[in-house]
Write a protein that holds these residues in place. Structure first.
Motif, PDB file in Angstrom:
ATOM      1  N   UNK A 169      -2.888  -8.205   6.280  1.00  0.00           N
ATOM      2  CA  UNK A 169      -3.789  -7.070   6.499  1.00  0.00           C
ATOM      3  C   UNK A 169      -2.986  -5.793   6.721  1.00  0.00           C
ATOM      4  N   UNK A 170      -1.959  -5.853   7.561  1.00  0.00           N
ATOM      5  CA  UNK A 170      -1.155  -4.677   7.863  1.00  0.00           C
ATOM      6  C   UNK A 170      -0.407  -4.179   6.632  1.00  0.00           C
ATOM      7  N   UNK A 171       0.179  -5.091   5.875  1.00  0.00           N
ATOM      8  CA  UNK A 171       0.960  -4.696   4.702  1.00  0.00           C
ATOM      9  C   UNK A 171       0.064  -4.075   3.635  1.00  0.00           C
ATOM     10  N   UNK A 172      -1.063  -4.715   3.359  1.00  0.00           N
ATOM     11  CA  UNK A 172      -1.956  -4.215   2.316  1.00  0.00           C
ATOM     12  C   UNK A 172      -2.610  -2.898   2.729  1.00  0.00           C
ATOM     13  N   UNK A 173      -2.923  -2.766   3.997  1.00  0.00           N
ATOM     14  CA  UNK A 173      -3.458  -1.498   4.510  1.00  0.00           C
ATOM     15  C   UNK A 173      -2.418  -0.388   4.321  1.00  0.00           C
ATOM     16  N   UNK A 174      -1.174  -0.683   4.625  1.00  0.00           N
ATOM     17  CA  UNK A 174      -0.091   0.291   4.462  1.00  0.00           C
ATOM     18  C   UNK A 174       0.051   0.698   3.001  1.00  0.00           C
ATOM     19  N   UNK A 175       0.017  -0.288   2.113  1.00  0.00           N
ATOM     20  CA  UNK A 175       0.138  -0.004   0.681  1.00  0.00           C
ATOM     21  C   UNK A 175      -1.009   0.889   0.217  1.00  0.00           C
ATOM     22  N   UNK A 176      -2.214   0.579   0.689  1.00  0.00           N
ATOM     23  CA  UNK A 176      -3.372   1.376   0.303  1.00  0.00           C
ATOM     24  C   UNK A 176      -3.227   2.834   0.682  1.00  0.00           C
ATOM     25  N   UNK A 177      -2.596   3.107   1.823  1.00  0.00           N
ATOM     26  CA  UNK A 177      -2.468   4.476   2.331  1.00  0.00           C
ATOM     27  C   UNK A 177      -1.157   5.155   1.943  1.00  0.00           C
ATOM     28  N   UNK A 178      -0.248   4.428   1.333  1.00  0.00           N
ATOM     29  CA  UNK A 178       1.050   5.032   1.011  1.00  0.00           C
ATOM     30  C   UNK A 178       1.409   4.901  -0.467  1.00  0.00           C
ATOM     31  N   UNK A 179       0.437   4.612  -1.295  1.00  0.00           N
ATOM     32  CA  UNK A 179       0.637   4.613  -2.741  1.00  0.00           C
ATOM     33  C   UNK A 179      -0.532   5.377  -3.372  1.00  0.00           C
ATOM     34  N   UNK A 180      -0.478   5.535  -4.665  1.00  0.00           N
ATOM     35  CA  UNK A 180      -1.570   6.178  -5.391  1.00  0.00           C
ATOM     36  C   UNK A 180      -2.449   5.168  -6.114  1.00  0.00           C
ATOM     37  N   UNK A 181      -2.335   3.906  -5.753  1.00  0.00           N
ATOM     38  CA  UNK A 181      -3.112   2.869  -6.425  1.00  0.00           C
ATOM     39  C   UNK A 181      -4.611   3.108  -6.266  1.00  0.00           C
ATOM     40  N   UNK A 182      -4.968   3.738  -5.163  1.00  0.00           N
ATOM     41  CA  UNK A 182      -6.389   3.951  -4.900  1.00  0.00           C
ATOM     42  C   UNK A 182      -7.048   4.846  -5.935  1.00  0.00           C
ATOM     43  N   UNK A 183      -6.247   5.688  -6.587  1.00  0.00           N
ATOM     44  CA  UNK A 183      -6.817   6.610  -7.561  1.00  0.00           C
ATOM     45  C   UNK A 183      -7.432   5.871  -8.743  1.00  0.00           C
ATOM     46  N   UNK A 184      -6.773   4.815  -9.188  1.00  0.00           N
ATOM     47  CA  UNK A 184      -7.325   4.008 -10.288  1.00  0.00           C
ATOM     48  C   UNK A 184      -8.615   3.332  -9.844  1.00  0.00           C
ATOM     49  N   UNK A 185      -8.597   2.771  -8.637  1.00  0.00           N
ATOM     50  CA  UNK A 185      -9.789   2.101  -8.115  1.00  0.00           C
ATOM     51  C   UNK A 185     -10.935   3.101  -7.988  1.00  0.00           C
ATOM     52  N   UNK A 186     -10.629   4.279  -7.471  1.00  0.00           N
ATOM     53  CA  UNK A 186     -11.652   5.304  -7.283  1.00  0.00           C
ATOM     54  C   UNK A 186     -12.262   5.732  -8.619  1.00  0.00           C
ATOM     55  N   UNK A 187     -11.436   5.863  -9.652  1.00  0.00           N
ATOM     56  CA  UNK A 187     -11.928   6.255 -10.968  1.00  0.00           C
ATOM     57  C   UNK A 187     -12.892   5.218 -11.537  1.00  0.00           C
ATOM     58  N   UNK A 188     -12.584   3.946 -11.318  1.00  0.00           N
ATOM     59  CA  UNK A 188     -13.462   2.894 -11.848  1.00  0.00           C
ATOM     60  C   UNK A 188     -14.825   2.931 -11.160  1.00  0.00           C
ATOM     61  N   UNK A 189     -14.819   3.136  -9.862  1.00  0.00           N
ATOM     62  CA  UNK A 189     -16.088   3.193  -9.143  1.00  0.00           C
ATOM     63  C   UNK A 189     -16.834   4.496  -9.421  1.00  0.00           C
ATOM     64  N   UNK A 190     -16.111   5.565  -9.722  1.00  0.00           N
ATOM     65  CA  UNK A 190     -16.768   6.816 -10.108  1.00  0.00           C
ATOM     66  C   UNK A 190     -17.589   6.602 -11.381  1.00  0.00           C
ATOM     67  N   UNK A 191     -17.038   5.830 -12.316  1.00  0.00           N
ATOM     68  CA  UNK A 191     -17.738   5.550 -13.564  1.00  0.00           C
ATOM     69  C   UNK A 191     -19.009   4.743 -13.294  1.00  0.00           C
TER      70      UNK A 191
END
Length: 246
Positions: free
Chosen positions: A211-233
């Motif tokens: 949980x801690x590692x994945x939470x850190x990755x979510x907040x310290x990478x730009x991976x969320x941008x791809x996820x956000x774009x898919x949900x925007x569609x």
């Protein structure tokens, strides 16, 4: 959908209904993505159980685990955490849109990691015999009936409960007392998995670390941008043009 004078499609009827009702609890950008948190969780958990049903499973029980008593009353906490999860994930959607998707990305990633462990290291344990017909005993029997003793390492129960805490930790819009409560309740969930013999100590440790590692990755990478774009569609299809306009 009709088009407005600017040539853009209007919001759907569902979007207008949503704005009058559900949006007071969950912002539109978080609605489908928070639902997917729980859908994806179920797909990973159940899917790997089916996939690995006939595989050899390993028991990671230690002598320390065996020393922990079986206390059926803790089943109340074990089952009560489902309400805790729902409340906290809804609270977490009230962050800024980008922050929410950073959290969601870490959440999805954590389930993928769990799925890999469930496939590469299938685990099981030996549950105690439940005697008695009291309320607590009935709850434990229900848990044992609904949930097979597999996919133990890491503990998704503990992982999600910890995500519930770290997701609201330090958020000004969440009262301090509830942040403290969430931390204590997450720890109580850890204990409940041990006292009901649903998990062992190593399962909890692994769940919290992931949980801690994945939470850190979510907040310290730009991976969320791809996820956000898919949900925007998807949100555009569900809510219509201009769905994210204030």
């Amino acid at each position: 959908m009709k088009k407005n004078k600017m040539g853009k499609q209007n919001k759907t009827k569902f979007a207008k209904f949503y704005e009058r009702t559900i949006e007071r609890w969950i912002p539109k950008y978080g609605f489908l993505s928070v639902i997917f948190c729980f859908v994806f969780n179920s797909l990973i958990y159940t899917g790997t159980q089916i996939l690995m049903g006939k595989a050899k499973h390993f028991d990671l029980t230690t002598s320390l685990d065996n020393a922990i008593p079986f206390v059926p009353a803790w089943a109340v906490i074990y089952l009560g955490c489902f309400l805790f999860w729902a409340i906290n994930y809804i609270l977490i959607t009230h962050q800024k849109k980008e922050d929410w998707f950073r959290f969601a990305t870490g959440d999805y990633l954590s389930r993928i990691v769990c799925g890999i462990f469930f496939v590469l290291l299938p685990t099981t344990n030996v549950r105690p015999e439940v005697t008695g017909s009291g309320f607590s005993e009935c709850l434990v029997q229900f848990v044992y009936f609904m949930d097979a003793p597999t996919n133990l390492f890491p503990s998704i129960h503990c992982l999600v409960s910890w995500m519930c805490f770290i997701g609201i930790r330090g958020r000004k819009y969440v009262p301090k007392w509830y942040q403290v409560f969430s931390c204590l309740f997450a720890i109580a969930v850890f204990a409940s998995t041990l006292f009901t013999k649903q998990h062992y100590i190593i399962d909890i440790i692994a769940g919290v670390i992931i949980a801690q590692i994945c939470y850190y990755i979510g907040y310290h990478t730009n991976w969320h941008q791809w996820v956000m774009k898919q949900f925007d569609k998807v949100n555009k299809a569900v809510f219509g043009e201009g769905w994210d306009e204030e």
